[in-house]
Design a protein around this motif. Structure first.
Motif, PDB file in Angstrom:
ATOM      1  N   GLY A 164      38.607  38.679  58.422  1.00 19.04           N
ATOM      2  CA  GLY A 164      37.357  38.532  57.649  1.00 19.04           C
ATOM      3  C   GLY A 164      37.101  37.011  57.447  1.00 19.04           C
ATOM      4  N   ASP A 165      36.057  36.766  56.487  1.00 22.32           N
ATOM      5  CA  ASP A 165      35.630  35.035  56.425  1.00 22.32           C
ATOM      6  C   ASP A 165      36.592  34.570  55.845  1.00 22.32           C
ATOM      7  OD1 ASP A 165      33.550  33.373  55.941  1.00 22.32           O
ATOM      8  OD2 ASP A 165      33.678  33.859  54.028  1.00 22.32           O
ATOM      9  N   GLY A 166      36.798  33.379  56.277  1.00 19.26           N
ATOM     10  CA  GLY A 166      37.958  32.408  55.926  1.00 19.26           C
ATOM     11  C   GLY A 166      39.062  32.667  56.667  1.00 19.26           C
ATOM     12  N   THR A 167      39.214  33.379  57.552  1.00 20.89           N
ATOM     13  CA  THR A 167      40.340  33.594  58.260  1.00 20.89           C
ATOM     14  C   THR A 167      40.260  32.738  59.680  1.00 20.89           C
ATOM     15  OG1 THR A 167      39.784  35.774  59.422  1.00 20.89           O
ATOM     16  CG2 THR A 167      41.102  35.894  57.405  1.00 20.89           C
ATOM     17  N   GLU A 180      34.388  33.954  48.925  1.00 22.23           N
ATOM     18  CA  GLU A 180      34.269  33.653  47.609  1.00 22.23           C
ATOM     19  C   GLU A 180      34.208  34.916  46.670  1.00 22.23           C
ATOM     20  OE1 GLU A 180      30.130  32.633  49.204  1.00 22.23           O
ATOM     21  OE2 GLU A 180      31.975  32.415  50.058  1.00 22.23           O
ATOM     22  N   HIS A 181      33.947  35.961  47.255  1.00 25.72           N
ATOM     23  CA  HIS A 181      33.795  37.111  46.352  1.00 25.72           C
ATOM     24  C   HIS A 181      35.287  38.334  46.438  1.00 25.72           C
ATOM     25  CE1 HIS A 181      29.401  37.043  47.115  1.00 25.72           C
ATOM     26  NE2 HIS A 181      29.816  36.551  46.290  1.00 25.72           N
ATOM     27  N   VAL A 234      35.022  46.236  45.306  1.00 26.67           N
ATOM     28  CA  VAL A 234      34.291  45.868  46.462  1.00 26.67           C
ATOM     29  C   VAL A 234      32.806  45.960  46.287  1.00 26.67           C
ATOM     30  CG1 VAL A 234      33.545  46.282  48.919  1.00 26.67           C
ATOM     31  CG2 VAL A 234      36.021  46.139  48.359  1.00 26.67           C
ATOM     32  N   ILE A 235      32.482  46.949  45.672  1.00 21.49           N
ATOM     33  CA  ILE A 235      30.863  47.074  45.245  1.00 21.49           C
ATOM     34  C   ILE A 235      30.648  46.175  44.215  1.00 21.49           C
ATOM     35  CG2 ILE A 235      29.196  48.678  44.283  1.00 21.49           C
ATOM     36  CD1 ILE A 235      30.870  51.196  45.376  1.00 21.49           C
ATOM     37  N   GLU A 236      31.399  46.099  43.218  1.00 24.59           N
ATOM     38  CA  GLU A 236      31.197  45.250  41.909  1.00 24.59           C
ATOM     39  C   GLU A 236      30.987  43.768  42.734  1.00 24.59           C
ATOM     40  OE1 GLU A 236      34.261  45.690  38.966  1.00 24.59           O
ATOM     41  OE2 GLU A 236      33.733  47.827  38.649  1.00 24.59           O
ATOM     42  N   ALA A 237      31.973  43.366  43.492  1.00 25.98           N
ATOM     43  CA  ALA A 237      32.122  41.990  43.848  1.00 25.98           C
ATOM     44  C   ALA A 237      30.966  41.513  44.670  1.00 25.98           C
ATOM     45  CB  ALA A 237      33.400  41.625  44.871  1.00 25.98           C
TER      46      ALA A 237
END
Length: 484
Positions: free
Chosen positions: A66-69, A135-136, A164-167
């Motif tokens: 994912g993002d950041g890897t 960041e989430h 995941v939904i809340e983030a």
């Protein structure tokens, strides 16, 4: 009492471990297995680090996590997969999950590293959170790290989905919209009796109408096939009828009772009906039977069977994309389809052509000789139309004649073809249906009718020297695991 008996415990008969010892071993084995899986994840991460830089402009980088890897070389994944004896997609998933755990879910990864939870649950969380920005994802990581040690996997995954939904509600809604374009209909692998599952992802409305139509046809079949068939069986038969629109229309018309009293306005199109309904009915009524039969979809299956099986009706038929089935079941697969009988190919012939393109007869020869995708440890589930026929030794426009033929060709799925072409892998055909592979780091694998086998470097070198002299080498001595 045996001197080895533990104080306060009864010795077991014949030196067998006690119940307490078995339970202790079970707990220890659980931890060992978890830590072994952690070691596999660490190695996958290390492989990504080692291959974190492109070698040239023809060596693409991919970011499976994912993002950041960090990214890694796309063509490095299959080499690790071969050593792990898995499909490249399986190893790619392991790398992606490992990178996500280390870089995006560090709190969860700490619990995994300690052996205090099931690694597969953490990997599932990594997949669930992959669409989130870095960041989430912390909100999910904190919640999962608290729950994964003591809760059931289903509870942990439910918590992860909620977080995941809340983030990131916006990303979740975007994923929902994207899922509209991820609808599909596919077929499972054939089971040992020749049956397959039809798997579909459709809208709730379409699902309800398909279900209702299947039920309607099944109810009719109950009256025509007798009542010794259960409802689920009849629904399965009804599903097959939907593939034959002319037949199912005739069945519905035959078993639909007209109204008891004729409607004064019987010729009018009902309010729910489309405006072209009357024209459609008229066209169907005027079509000859041959045209009605052509309304069904078209497909192509390759069926392999012996003359003896055809003559006696006993034996096994092999259907590409389906698998082995009893010859008696062929009528269920072929139905009323038009059948083209192709001649048997003599695989002893030396079919070679001077052109780069493979003629159909050469493709047939290579396909029958190899039996599927010849990439190491890959499933043989590909069909003939779903592979590229690749020159093992690259075709040379200025080279000798006869470069294209079974002696220098192997079927490969497109991704495997790209890997072989651009990833530094080499292959040679070292006998009929035998493909010798070497990885960029010198590992050797032989793919033949027995599957994929690791080879010591010396054996691989000997096979290459022999085939250059027109000799095929077959080794009968077992190869020690891990030999290089």
């Amino acid at each position: 009492m045996s001197s080895s008996a533990v104080a306060g415990q009864s010795p077991s008969a014949a030196g067998e471990p006690s119940a307490e010892q078995v339970l202790g071993l079970a707990a220890a084995t659980l931890r060992e297995r978890r830590l072994a899986e952690v070691a596999e994840i660490r190695l996958a991460i290390e492989w990504a680090v080692v291959n974190g830089h492109s070698r040239d402009d023809r060596d693409p980088m991919v970011t499976p996590g994912g993002d950041g890897t960090p990214p890694l070389r796309e063509h490095a994944v299959p080499e690790l997969a071969m050593v792990r004896e898995t499909h490249p997609a399986t190893t790619r998933a392991l790398i992606a999950d490992g990178l996500d755990l280390v870089h995006r879910l560090p709190s969860t990864w700490a619990v995994v590293e300690a052996g205090d939870c099931e690694p597969w649950v953490a990997r599932k969380v990594a997949v669930l959170t992959r669409s989130l920005l870095s960041e989430h994802v912390g909100r999910v990581d904190r919640a999962v790290a608290k729950a994964i040690r003591g809760h059931a996997p289903s509870t942990v995954l439910e918590i992860a989905r909620a977080k995941v939904i809340e983030a990131d509600p916006e990303t979740h809604r975007a994923e929902q919209q994207r899922s509209r374009h991820q609808r599909y209909v596919s077929l499972s692998r054939s089971d040992k009796f020749g049956y397959r599952h039809v798997i579909a992802r459709v809208t709730a409305g379409d699902a309800a109408w398909v279900d209702a139509m299947v039920d309607r046809v099944a109810d009719i079949l109950a009256t025509t096939m007798g009542h010794d068939h259960n409802h689920d069986e009849l629904r399965s038969v009804a599903m097959g009828w939907l593939a034959r629109p002319a037949d199912v229309l005739a069945l519905l018309l035959e078993h639909t009772q007209p109204d008891a009293e004729p409607d004064a306005d019987a010729g009018a199109v009902p309010a729910w009906g489309p405006s072209h309904l009357a024209d459609t009915v008229d066209r169907l009524a005027s079509m000859p039977a041959s045209r009605l039969a052509s309304l069904r979809g078209r497909g192509r299956l390759f069926v392999h069977l012996t003359d003896d099986a055809l003559r006696t009706g006993d034996g096994v038929a092999r259907v590409e994309g389906v698998g082995p089935i009893d010859v008696a079941q062929l009528h269920e697969v072929l139905g009323h389809a038009d059948v083209t009988v192709l001649p048997v190919l003599d695989l002893r012939m030396r079919r070679r052509v001077d052109a780069y393109e493979h003629p159909e007869v050469v493709k047939d020869h290579v396909w029958l000789q190899t039996g599927g995708d010849c990439f190491p440890f890959t499933p043989r589930s590909a069909n003939r139309d779903g592979v590229d026929f690749d020159h093992a030794v690259p075709y040379d426009d200025t080279g000798p004649p006869g470069q294209t033929g079974p002696h220098n060709s192997g079927p490969l799925r497109r991704r495997h073809h790209r890997t072989k072409t651009h990833g530094g892998y080499t292959t040679r055909v070292v006998g009929p249906g035998r493909h010798l592979w070497r990885t960029p780091h010198g590992r050797a694998f032989l793919v033949d009718h027995t599957g994929t086998t690791r080879l010591p470097a010396a054996q691989a070198a000997a096979m290459l020297i022999a085939i250059d002299d027109g000799v095929e080498l077959y080794f009968t001595a077992p190869v020690a695991y891990g030999a290089s």
